[in-house]
Design a protein around this motif. Sequence first.
Motif, PDB file in Angstrom:
ATOM      1  N   TYR A 105       0.809  -1.217   0.000  1.00  0.00           N
ATOM      2  CA  TYR A 105       0.000   0.000   0.000  1.00  0.00           C
ATOM      3  C   TYR A 105       0.845   1.271   0.000  1.00  0.00           C
ATOM      4  O   TYR A 105       0.378   2.322  -0.430  1.00  0.00           O
ATOM      5  CB  TYR A 105      -0.979  -0.013   1.169  1.00  0.00           C
ATOM      6  CG  TYR A 105      -1.964  -1.134   1.029  1.00  0.00           C
ATOM      7  CD1 TYR A 105      -2.994  -1.054   0.100  1.00  0.00           C
ATOM      8  CD2 TYR A 105      -1.841  -2.299   1.754  1.00  0.00           C
ATOM      9  CE1 TYR A 105      -3.885  -2.090  -0.073  1.00  0.00           C
ATOM     10  CE2 TYR A 105      -2.736  -3.346   1.601  1.00  0.00           C
ATOM     11  CZ  TYR A 105      -3.749  -3.232   0.681  1.00  0.00           C
ATOM     12  OH  TYR A 105      -4.628  -4.265   0.511  1.00  0.00           O
ATOM     13  N   LEU A 106       2.084   1.193   0.459  1.00  0.00           N
ATOM     14  CA  LEU A 106       2.947   2.372   0.412  1.00  0.00           C
ATOM     15  C   LEU A 106       3.261   2.775  -1.029  1.00  0.00           C
ATOM     16  O   LEU A 106       3.043   3.926  -1.400  1.00  0.00           O
ATOM     17  CB  LEU A 106       4.218   2.146   1.235  1.00  0.00           C
ATOM     18  CG  LEU A 106       5.140   3.349   1.381  1.00  0.00           C
ATOM     19  CD1 LEU A 106       4.405   4.524   2.000  1.00  0.00           C
ATOM     20  CD2 LEU A 106       6.339   2.998   2.227  1.00  0.00           C
ATOM     21  N   PRO A 107       3.737   1.863  -1.886  1.00  0.00           N
ATOM     22  CA  PRO A 107       3.942   2.288  -3.275  1.00  0.00           C
ATOM     23  C   PRO A 107       2.642   2.630  -3.992  1.00  0.00           C
ATOM     24  O   PRO A 107       2.646   3.375  -4.965  1.00  0.00           O
ATOM     25  CB  PRO A 107       4.624   1.095  -3.933  1.00  0.00           C
ATOM     26  CG  PRO A 107       4.826   0.060  -2.915  1.00  0.00           C
ATOM     27  CD  PRO A 107       4.259   0.533  -1.633  1.00  0.00           C
ATOM     28  N   LEU A 108       1.528   2.109  -3.501  1.00  0.00           N
ATOM     29  CA  LEU A 108       0.245   2.423  -4.132  1.00  0.00           C
ATOM     30  C   LEU A 108      -0.191   3.864  -3.901  1.00  0.00           C
ATOM     31  O   LEU A 108      -1.129   4.329  -4.537  1.00  0.00           O
ATOM     32  CB  LEU A 108      -0.847   1.471  -3.647  1.00  0.00           C
ATOM     33  CG  LEU A 108      -0.841   0.085  -4.275  1.00  0.00           C
ATOM     34  CD1 LEU A 108      -1.943  -0.778  -3.673  1.00  0.00           C
ATOM     35  CD2 LEU A 108      -0.993   0.161  -5.771  1.00  0.00           C
ATOM     36  N   ILE A 109       0.500   4.578  -2.984  1.00  0.00           N
ATOM     37  CA  ILE A 109       0.188   6.006  -2.826  1.00  0.00           C
ATOM     38  C   ILE A 109       0.419   6.716  -4.151  1.00  0.00           C
ATOM     39  O   ILE A 109      -0.243   7.696  -4.466  1.00  0.00           O
ATOM     40  CB  ILE A 109       1.028   6.649  -1.700  1.00  0.00           C
ATOM     41  CG1 ILE A 109       0.667   6.058  -0.343  1.00  0.00           C
ATOM     42  CG2 ILE A 109       0.818   8.160  -1.662  1.00  0.00           C
ATOM     43  CD1 ILE A 109       1.534   6.564   0.798  1.00  0.00           C
ATOM     44  N   THR A 110       1.351   6.200  -4.964  1.00  0.00           N
ATOM     45  CA  THR A 110       1.622   6.799  -6.273  1.00  0.00           C
ATOM     46  C   THR A 110       0.347   6.861  -7.104  1.00  0.00           C
ATOM     47  O   THR A 110       0.080   7.849  -7.772  1.00  0.00           O
ATOM     48  CB  THR A 110       2.681   5.969  -7.032  1.00  0.00           C
ATOM     49  OG1 THR A 110       3.869   5.938  -6.256  1.00  0.00           O
ATOM     50  CG2 THR A 110       2.978   6.572  -8.378  1.00  0.00           C
ATOM     51  N   THR A 111      -0.433   5.795  -7.058  1.00  0.00           N
ATOM     52  CA  THR A 111      -1.661   5.761  -7.842  1.00  0.00           C
ATOM     53  C   THR A 111      -2.893   6.014  -6.987  1.00  0.00           C
ATOM     54  O   THR A 111      -4.005   5.786  -7.449  1.00  0.00           O
ATOM     55  CB  THR A 111      -1.801   4.398  -8.546  1.00  0.00           C
ATOM     56  OG1 THR A 111      -1.791   3.364  -7.552  1.00  0.00           O
ATOM     57  CG2 THR A 111      -0.689   4.180  -9.539  1.00  0.00           C
ATOM     58  N   ASN A 112      -2.675   6.472  -5.761  1.00  0.00           N
ATOM     59  CA  ASN A 112      -3.803   6.775  -4.889  1.00  0.00           C
ATOM     60  C   ASN A 112      -4.568   7.948  -5.499  1.00  0.00           C
ATOM     61  O   ASN A 112      -4.032   9.046  -5.650  1.00  0.00           O
ATOM     62  CB  ASN A 112      -3.307   7.123  -3.485  1.00  0.00           C
ATOM     63  CG  ASN A 112      -4.417   7.272  -2.481  1.00  0.00           C
ATOM     64  OD1 ASN A 112      -5.526   7.664  -2.821  1.00  0.00           O
ATOM     65  ND2 ASN A 112      -4.116   6.973  -1.242  1.00  0.00           N
ATOM     66  N   CYS A 113      -5.785   7.692  -5.846  1.00  0.00           N
ATOM     67  CA  CYS A 113      -6.565   8.719  -6.533  1.00  0.00           C
ATOM     68  C   CYS A 113      -6.846   9.913  -5.627  1.00  0.00           C
ATOM     69  O   CYS A 113      -7.136  10.997  -6.120  1.00  0.00           O
ATOM     70  CB  CYS A 113      -7.845   8.124  -7.097  1.00  0.00           C
ATOM     71  SG  CYS A 113      -8.776   7.142  -5.939  1.00  0.00           S
ATOM     72  N   ALA A 114      -6.743   9.762  -4.308  1.00  0.00           N
ATOM     73  CA  ALA A 114      -6.931  10.899  -3.414  1.00  0.00           C
ATOM     74  C   ALA A 114      -5.790  11.898  -3.592  1.00  0.00           C
ATOM     75  O   ALA A 114      -6.018  13.111  -3.635  1.00  0.00           O
ATOM     76  CB  ALA A 114      -7.015  10.439  -1.961  1.00  0.00           C
ATOM     77  N   VAL A 115      -4.565  11.407  -3.719  1.00  0.00           N
ATOM     78  CA  VAL A 115      -3.413  12.293  -3.903  1.00  0.00           C
ATOM     79  C   VAL A 115      -3.509  12.983  -5.265  1.00  0.00           C
ATOM     80  O   VAL A 115      -3.340  14.199  -5.363  1.00  0.00           O
ATOM     81  CB  VAL A 115      -2.084  11.511  -3.771  1.00  0.00           C
ATOM     82  CG1 VAL A 115      -0.902  12.416  -4.054  1.00  0.00           C
ATOM     83  CG2 VAL A 115      -1.970  10.885  -2.384  1.00  0.00           C
ATOM     84  N   LEU A 116      -3.794  12.217  -6.292  1.00  0.00           N
ATOM     85  CA  LEU A 116      -3.940  12.811  -7.620  1.00  0.00           C
ATOM     86  C   LEU A 116      -5.165  13.724  -7.662  1.00  0.00           C
ATOM     87  O   LEU A 116      -5.139  14.786  -8.287  1.00  0.00           O
ATOM     88  CB  LEU A 116      -4.052  11.717  -8.685  1.00  0.00           C
ATOM     89  CG  LEU A 116      -3.999  12.147 -10.135  1.00  0.00           C
ATOM     90  CD1 LEU A 116      -2.691  12.879 -10.437  1.00  0.00           C
ATOM     91  CD2 LEU A 116      -4.146  10.952 -11.055  1.00  0.00           C
ATOM     92  N   GLY A 117      -6.227  13.325  -6.973  1.00  0.00           N
ATOM     93  CA  GLY A 117      -7.453  14.126  -6.945  1.00  0.00           C
ATOM     94  C   GLY A 117      -7.247  15.498  -6.338  1.00  0.00           C
ATOM     95  O   GLY A 117      -7.765  16.491  -6.852  1.00  0.00           O
ATOM     96  N   VAL A 118      -6.499  15.572  -5.244  1.00  0.00           N
ATOM     97  CA  VAL A 118      -6.286  16.873  -4.609  1.00  0.00           C
ATOM     98  C   VAL A 118      -5.478  17.790  -5.521  1.00  0.00           C
ATOM     99  O   VAL A 118      -5.745  18.993  -5.602  1.00  0.00           O
ATOM    100  CB  VAL A 118      -5.650  16.739  -3.201  1.00  0.00           C
ATOM    101  CG1 VAL A 118      -4.177  16.463  -3.256  1.00  0.00           C
ATOM    102  CG2 VAL A 118      -5.899  17.984  -2.368  1.00  0.00           C
ATOM    103  N   THR A 119      -4.522  17.234  -6.260  1.00  0.00           N
ATOM    104  CA  THR A 119      -3.741  18.081  -7.158  1.00  0.00           C
ATOM    105  C   THR A 119      -4.595  18.597  -8.321  1.00  0.00           C
ATOM    106  O   THR A 119      -4.471  19.753  -8.719  1.00  0.00           O
ATOM    107  CB  THR A 119      -2.505  17.326  -7.702  1.00  0.00           C
ATOM    108  OG1 THR A 119      -2.927  16.176  -8.429  1.00  0.00           O
ATOM    109  CG2 THR A 119      -1.585  16.912  -6.579  1.00  0.00           C
ATOM    110  N   PHE A 120      -5.488  17.741  -8.827  1.00  0.00           N
ATOM    111  CA  PHE A 120      -6.379  18.184  -9.901  1.00  0.00           C
ATOM    112  C   PHE A 120      -7.400  19.203  -9.404  1.00  0.00           C
ATOM    113  O   PHE A 120      -7.727  20.160 -10.105  1.00  0.00           O
ATOM    114  CB  PHE A 120      -7.098  16.998 -10.546  1.00  0.00           C
ATOM    115  CG  PHE A 120      -6.320  16.363 -11.652  1.00  0.00           C
ATOM    116  CD1 PHE A 120      -6.182  16.987 -12.869  1.00  0.00           C
ATOM    117  CD2 PHE A 120      -5.706  15.142 -11.465  1.00  0.00           C
ATOM    118  CE1 PHE A 120      -5.449  16.411 -13.892  1.00  0.00           C
ATOM    119  CE2 PHE A 120      -4.970  14.551 -12.476  1.00  0.00           C
ATOM    120  CZ  PHE A 120      -4.841  15.194 -13.693  1.00  0.00           C
ATOM    121  N   LEU A 121      -7.921  19.005  -8.199  1.00  0.00           N
ATOM    122  CA  LEU A 121      -8.885  19.964  -7.653  1.00  0.00           C
ATOM    123  C   LEU A 121      -8.239  21.319  -7.398  1.00  0.00           C
ATOM    124  O   LEU A 121      -8.884  22.358  -7.556  1.00  0.00           O
ATOM    125  CB  LEU A 121      -9.520  19.423  -6.374  1.00  0.00           C
ATOM    126  CG  LEU A 121     -10.551  18.325  -6.593  1.00  0.00           C
ATOM    127  CD1 LEU A 121     -10.971  17.710  -5.267  1.00  0.00           C
ATOM    128  CD2 LEU A 121     -11.768  18.861  -7.331  1.00  0.00           C
TER     129      LEU A 121
END
Length: 191
Positions: A105-121
């Motif tokens: 789950y640590l490397p999955l932060i890369t594809t964590n849609c919450a992290v990408l979502g906040v940058t897009f928002l």
Amino acid sequence: MDLLLIFINAMLVNNFVLSRFLGICGFLGVSKKRDASIGMGFAVLFVMVIASFGTWTVYNFLLKPNDLDYLKTVAFILVIAALVQFVEMVVKKISPALYDALGIYLPLITTNCAVLGVTFLNVQDDLSLAGSLTNAVGAALGFFLAIVLMASIREKLDRVSSVPRAFQGLPIALVTAGLMAISFLGFQGLI
């Protein structure tokens, strides 16, 4: 005052996990033990804040002035992936036990849609740097709150023998997550 509204909105009203349903894989995967969920929460906090700074900078100083908006997905994923690799190396060096507990789950932060979502928002809402960082901190603390609450509830449920056999494990976790999401709807009228 606007920054406070952005913070409360990101943390409670539009919680990424319980209202927007982003970052569910890490939320359900790591929320079995409170210690691992706290570590994941801090890792997501660090990555979200630094990724928001990095992506805001890349977008506003490189992509937007050169009419390269169409590259923001690729650029944002590259920034986030680099940061996650850094976090993974640091966690592995500082706390091997936490590194093992977080597992895949640590490397999955890369594809964590919450992290990408906040940058897009941040880009979509045309937030300033301060607004972007506030949004990231609020979203990350909302994720942290949700995952720690879920881990605490799951640990308690694992010790209780009154959970029907058919609901033990993931089914009761999904029911619990649904009830938590319903409870977070109470914050909708706040802002």
